[in-house]
Design an enzyme around this catalytic site. Structure first.
Site, PDB file in Angstrom:
ATOM      1  N   LYS A 190      -9.850   2.570  14.505  1.00 15.54           N
ATOM      2  CA  LYS A 190      -8.530   3.010  14.983  1.00 15.54           C
ATOM      3  C   LYS A 190      -8.543   3.178  16.499  1.00 15.54           C
ATOM      4  O   LYS A 190      -7.635   2.726  17.203  1.00 15.54           O
ATOM      5  CB  LYS A 190      -8.111   4.311  14.304  1.00 15.54           C
ATOM      6  N   TYR A 236     -14.737   4.034  10.460  1.00 12.52           N
ATOM      7  CA  TYR A 236     -13.295   3.912  10.204  1.00 12.52           C
ATOM      8  C   TYR A 236     -12.520   4.430  11.415  1.00 12.52           C
ATOM      9  O   TYR A 236     -11.648   3.738  11.947  1.00 12.52           O
ATOM     10  CB  TYR A 236     -12.862   4.681   8.955  1.00 12.52           C
ATOM     11  N   ILE A 280       1.575   3.789   2.321  1.00  9.97           N
ATOM     12  CA  ILE A 280       2.559   4.036   3.381  1.00  9.97           C
ATOM     13  C   ILE A 280       3.437   2.801   3.589  1.00  9.97           C
ATOM     14  O   ILE A 280       4.650   2.901   3.793  1.00  9.97           O
ATOM     15  CB  ILE A 280       1.863   4.437   4.699  1.00  9.97           C
ATOM     16  N   SER A 283      -4.262   6.948  13.759  1.00  3.54           N
ATOM     17  CA  SER A 283      -4.572   8.157  13.007  1.00  3.54           C
ATOM     18  C   SER A 283      -4.972   9.275  13.956  1.00  3.54           C
ATOM     19  O   SER A 283      -5.585   9.031  14.994  1.00  3.54           O
ATOM     20  CB  SER A 283      -5.745   7.871  12.042  1.00  3.54           C
ATOM     21  N   ASP A 320       0.000  -8.952   2.042  1.00  2.00           N
ATOM     22  CA  ASP A 320      -0.993  -8.054   1.457  1.00  2.00           C
ATOM     23  C   ASP A 320      -1.993  -8.883   0.652  1.00  2.00           C
ATOM     24  O   ASP A 320      -1.626  -9.859   0.004  1.00  2.00           O
ATOM     25  CB  ASP A 320      -0.305  -7.016   0.548  1.00  2.00           C
ATOM     26  N   TYR A 332      -0.876   8.920  12.729  1.00  2.00           N
ATOM     27  CA  TYR A 332      -0.472   9.697  11.568  1.00  2.00           C
ATOM     28  C   TYR A 332      -1.359  10.923  11.409  1.00  2.00           C
ATOM     29  O   TYR A 332      -2.567  10.823  11.613  1.00  2.00           O
ATOM     30  CB  TYR A 332      -0.625   8.893  10.275  1.00  2.00           C
ATOM     31  N   GLY A 376       0.818  -1.211   0.000  1.00  2.00           N
ATOM     32  CA  GLY A 376       0.000   0.000   0.000  1.00  2.00           C
ATOM     33  C   GLY A 376       0.850   1.258   0.000  1.00  2.00           C
ATOM     34  O   GLY A 376       2.080   1.203  -0.059  1.00  2.00           O
ATOM     35  N   LYS A 399      -9.520   2.125   4.628  1.00  2.00           N
ATOM     36  CA  LYS A 399      -9.261   3.465   5.194  1.00  2.00           C
ATOM     37  C   LYS A 399     -10.143   4.580   4.622  1.00  2.00           C
ATOM     38  O   LYS A 399      -9.902   5.768   4.864  1.00  2.00           O
ATOM     39  CB  LYS A 399      -7.814   3.838   4.952  1.00  2.00           C
TER      40      LYS A 399
HETATM   41  P1  NAD Z   1      -3.475   1.609   1.541  1.00  2.00           P
HETATM   42  O1  NAD Z   1      -4.889   1.215   1.266  1.00  2.00           O
HETATM   43  O2  NAD Z   1      -2.650   2.204   0.469  1.00  2.00           O
HETATM   44  O3  NAD Z   1      -2.673   0.349   2.116  1.00  2.00           O
HETATM   45  C1  NAD Z   1      -3.315  -0.638   2.864  1.00  2.00           C
HETATM   46  C2  NAD Z   1      -2.859  -1.978   2.305  1.00  2.00           C
HETATM   47  O4  NAD Z   1      -3.426  -3.023   3.091  1.00  2.00           O
HETATM   48  C3  NAD Z   1      -3.304  -2.211   0.850  1.00  2.00           C
HETATM   49  O5  NAD Z   1      -2.210  -2.625   0.078  1.00  2.00           O
HETATM   50  C4  NAD Z   1      -4.356  -3.317   0.957  1.00  2.00           C
HETATM   51  O6  NAD Z   1      -4.356  -4.158  -0.174  1.00  2.00           O
HETATM   52  C5  NAD Z   1      -3.912  -4.035   2.224  1.00  2.00           C
HETATM   53  N1  NAD Z   1      -4.998  -4.719   2.948  1.00  2.00           N
HETATM   54  C6  NAD Z   1      -6.193  -4.200   3.309  1.00  2.00           C
HETATM   55  N2  NAD Z   1      -6.918  -5.133   3.946  1.00  2.00           N
HETATM   56  C7  NAD Z   1      -6.151  -6.264   4.004  1.00  2.00           C
HETATM   57  C8  NAD Z   1      -6.337  -7.570   4.522  1.00  2.00           C
HETATM   58  N3  NAD Z   1      -7.499  -7.932   5.099  1.00  2.00           N
HETATM   59  N4  NAD Z   1      -5.337  -8.478   4.399  1.00  2.00           N
HETATM   60  C9  NAD Z   1      -4.173  -8.136   3.798  1.00  2.00           C
HETATM   61  N5  NAD Z   1      -3.931  -6.919   3.280  1.00  2.00           N
HETATM   62  C10 NAD Z   1      -4.919  -6.000   3.379  1.00  2.00           C
HETATM   63  O7  NAD Z   1      -3.538   2.586   2.809  1.00  2.00           O
HETATM   64  P2  NAD Z   1      -2.404   3.538   3.406  1.00  2.00           P
HETATM   65  O8  NAD Z   1      -2.762   4.935   3.068  1.00  2.00           O
HETATM   66  O9  NAD Z   1      -1.064   3.019   3.076  1.00  2.00           O
HETATM   67  O10 NAD Z   1      -2.680   3.362   4.984  1.00  2.00           O
HETATM   68  C11 NAD Z   1      -1.991   2.376   5.692  1.00  2.00           C
HETATM   69  C12 NAD Z   1      -2.506   2.406   7.120  1.00  2.00           C
HETATM   70  O11 NAD Z   1      -2.361   3.712   7.662  1.00  2.00           O
HETATM   71  C13 NAD Z   1      -3.995   2.049   7.253  1.00  2.00           C
HETATM   72  O12 NAD Z   1      -4.156   1.294   8.439  1.00  2.00           O
HETATM   73  C14 NAD Z   1      -4.659   3.406   7.411  1.00  2.00           C
HETATM   74  O13 NAD Z   1      -5.859   3.311   8.170  1.00  2.00           O
HETATM   75  C15 NAD Z   1      -3.608   4.166   8.171  1.00  2.00           C
HETATM   76  N6  NAD Z   1      -3.692   5.619   7.986  1.00  2.00           N
HETATM   77  C16 NAD Z   1      -3.643   6.132   6.720  1.00  2.00           C
HETATM   78  C17 NAD Z   1      -3.732   7.527   6.554  1.00  2.00           C
HETATM   79  C18 NAD Z   1      -3.716   8.134   5.172  1.00  2.00           C
HETATM   80  O14 NAD Z   1      -4.082   9.310   5.038  1.00  2.00           O
HETATM   81  N7  NAD Z   1      -3.315   7.411   4.152  1.00  2.00           N
HETATM   82  C19 NAD Z   1      -3.825   8.359   7.669  1.00  2.00           C
HETATM   83  C20 NAD Z   1      -3.859   7.793   8.928  1.00  2.00           C
HETATM   84  C21 NAD Z   1      -3.779   6.410   9.078  1.00  2.00           C
HETATM   85  C1  WQD Z   2      -7.919  17.420   3.823  1.00  5.77           C
HETATM   86  C2  WQD Z   2      -8.601  18.771   3.667  1.00  5.77           C
HETATM   87  C3  WQD Z   2     -10.949  18.641   3.200  1.00  5.77           C
HETATM   88  C4  WQD Z   2     -10.540  16.824  -0.747  1.00  5.77           C
HETATM   89  C5  WQD Z   2      -8.662  11.889   5.901  1.00  5.77           C
HETATM   90  C6  WQD Z   2      -9.275  10.906   6.848  1.00  5.77           C
HETATM   91  C7  WQD Z   2      -8.247  10.494   7.879  1.00  5.77           C
HETATM   92  C8  WQD Z   2      -6.994  10.006   7.173  1.00  5.77           C
HETATM   93  C9  WQD Z   2      -6.470  11.059   6.232  1.00  5.77           C
HETATM   94  C10 WQD Z   2      -7.057   7.609   7.061  1.00  5.77           C
HETATM   95  C11 WQD Z   2      -9.960  18.804   4.342  1.00  5.77           C
HETATM   96  C12 WQD Z   2     -10.183  19.268   2.045  1.00  5.77           C
HETATM   97  C13 WQD Z   2     -10.249  17.368   0.486  1.00  5.77           C
HETATM   98  C14 WQD Z   2     -11.127  17.632  -1.741  1.00  5.77           C
HETATM   99  C15 WQD Z   2     -11.090  19.483  -0.233  1.00  5.77           C
HETATM  100  N1  WQD Z   2      -7.221   8.808   6.454  1.00  5.77           N
HETATM  101  N2  WQD Z   2     -10.516  18.680   0.734  1.00  5.77           N
HETATM  102  N3  WQD Z   2     -11.378  18.947  -1.444  1.00  5.77           N
HETATM  103  O1  WQD Z   2     -10.089  14.619   5.815  1.00  5.77           O
HETATM  104  O2  WQD Z   2      -7.954  15.450   6.931  1.00  5.77           O
HETATM  105  O3  WQD Z   2      -8.294  13.017   6.614  1.00  5.77           O
HETATM  106  O4  WQD Z   2      -7.514  11.338   5.283  1.00  5.77           O
HETATM  107  O5  WQD Z   2      -6.690   7.409   8.165  1.00  5.77           O
HETATM  108  O6  WQD Z   2      -8.796   9.500   8.685  1.00  5.77           O
HETATM  109  O7  WQD Z   2     -10.333  11.551   7.540  1.00  5.77           O
HETATM  110  O8  WQD Z   2      -7.830  14.465   4.653  1.00  5.77           O
HETATM  111  O9  WQD Z   2      -7.184  14.889   2.326  1.00  5.77           O
HETATM  112  O10 WQD Z   2      -9.564  14.110   2.794  1.00  5.77           O
HETATM  113  O11 WQD Z   2      -8.858  16.426   3.402  1.00  5.77           O
HETATM  114  O12 WQD Z   2     -11.344  20.682   0.010  1.00  5.77           O
HETATM  115  O13 WQD Z   2     -11.422  17.187  -2.909  1.00  5.77           O
HETATM  116  O14 WQD Z   2      -8.827  19.023   2.282  1.00  5.77           O
HETATM  117  O15 WQD Z   2     -12.155  19.325   3.433  1.00  5.77           O
HETATM  118  O16 WQD Z   2     -10.134  20.087   4.893  1.00  5.77           O
HETATM  119  P1  WQD Z   2      -8.623  14.472   6.047  1.00  5.77           P
HETATM  120  P2  WQD Z   2      -8.364  14.902   3.210  1.00  5.77           P
END
Ligand code: NAD
Ligand code: WQD
Length: 338
Positions: free
Chosen positions: A154, A150, A12, A125, A31, A177, A10, A85
């Protein structure tokens, strides 16, 4: 030393695999490809020069998870990224999220608690804070009732890990994060949103490259400097490095408690309009956007107090917003072969 990275193909996870390799760890990626592609392995190999072990496993399958840990019994640690996510999807289909994000976590922990000692790093998160009262947000800020299923996975995930760590040999670090953005400098790996991007930065880059006609800015009537929401945008490579530092902390037995929590952000807040202006500056491309109504569930502002991560964990974000957006734009152009 072997490290399991769940969700390692994925966004991150893949960047963390690269950083683990750089630090000499042998990575085993788990994965199910539900939100990624096996092609990401090629990108990792192009960067690191070697292809990590990849096991296509669905962590919702308890028996498969158990068999996996029987095959690999010399694992130094597990970094757990795998989860669903998408906030909006979680509201429409909560059980998909509770099954995928909670059951998978439980099955992993059931295997780890069989070991005399185990090291576990969890993707949490800043969403667990909801709208925090005080900025910047410290780890002592209260965890709020979740704004979405969601976010609840977390919050509950953190509680599950804490309960299990008390009665097992598991030592855990929960990384909360903020907003990860950008891509590896080589543009060999990056964010691959499926369908219409929900997050700001991939929507911006897809608009700039011409896939989307314009960006909708969700509200400019918030009580902020320019009326748009404030977030802490952290380069995904900085975030990846925080996982390596956290793992090493556990390996060196430097953790001060069975479960430690760290905010992982830059400590700097940026409004949506500031992100747009910065992107226009680094890309040289004017970004078409329009102001629309607020998005349901959005908080006004969230940016991290990073003192604990800087002084206790010994990690600090290095990249600027400009650098992160530059890498995101380079990645978008690479993905579209431009
Ligand atoms: P992503 O979807 O790119 O990566 C998640 C990976 O997990 C994917 O490759 C998916 O195929 C795999 N996966 C999902 N369910 C699975 C399962 N049941 N078995 C095996 N593999 C599985 O997401 P990401 O953005 O890299 O996020 C990684 C982690 O960080 C997640 O837990 C997400 O909740 C958390 N997180 C992400 C953000 C963000 O903004 N991206 C912010 C805060 C927290
Ligand atoms: C950022 C800002 C929107 C899109 C989300 C999840 C959080 C985490 C990170 C998994 C906000 C604005 C966005 C658009 C916009 N994911 N925006 N137009 O909402 O802070 O966090 O992703 O863990 O759990 O809630 O990130 O990038 O969606 O939005 O104006 O088309 O950009 O309103 O202010 P967010 P985001």
């Amino acid at each position: 030393m072997k490290v399991v990275v769940t969700g390692g193909l994925g966004f991150i996870g893949s960047h963390t695999v690269v950083e683990l390799h750089r630090r000499g760890f042998e990575v085993i990626i788990v994965d199910n490809l539900s939100n990624s592609s096996v092609d990401v392995l090629t990108g990792i190999e192009k960067i690191t020069g070697s292809k990590p072990i990849f096991e296509q496993i669905d962590l919702r399958d308890k028996a498969v998870v158990s068999a996996f840990f029987k095959r690999y019994d010399d694992i130094a640690g597990v970094i757990h990224f795998a989860a669903s996510k998408a906030v909006g999807e979680s509201v429409e289909n909560p059980l998909l999220y509770y099954e995928n994000n909670i059951a998978s976590l439980v099955y992993l922990l059931q295997e780890l608690q069989k070991k005399k000692e185990a090291r576990f790093i969890f993707s949490s998160s800043c969403t667990v804070y909801g709208q925090a009262e005080k900025m910047p947000i410290t780890e002592c800020a209260s965890v709020q009732p979740a704004m979405s299923p969601y976010g609840n996975t977390k919050r509950v995930g953190e509680e599950i890990i804490t309960d299990v760590a008390k009665v097992s040999g598991i030592n855990a670090i929960l990384l909360r994060y903020f907003n990860p953005i950008g891509a590896h400098e080589t543009a060999e790996i990056g964010e691959l949103p499926v369908g219409v991007p929900q997050n700001l930065v991939p929507f911006i880059t897809q608009t700039a490259i011409g896939i989307r006609p314009e960006l909708s800015v969700y509200g400019n009537d918030y009580p902020t400097i320019d009326g748009t929401c404030i977030r802490d945008y952290i380069h995904v490579v900085d975030l990846a490095k925080a996982h390596v530092v956290a793992l090493q902390r556990l390996l060196d037995n430097k953790n001060e408690s069975k479960v430690e929590i760290f905010n992982v952000g830059t400590g700097k807040g940026s409004t949506v309009l500031e992100v747009i202006r910065t992107f226009e500056k680094v890309s040289g491309k004017p970004l078409p956007y329009k102001i629309v109504g607020r998005r349901e569930g959005d908080i006004i502002e969230a940016y991290a107090n990073t003192d604990k991560a800087n002084t206790v964990l010994g990690w600090k974000a290095e990249s600027t917003l400009e650098e992160a957006l530059t890498s995101a734009w380079k990645w978008e152009q690479k993905v579209r072969n431009i």
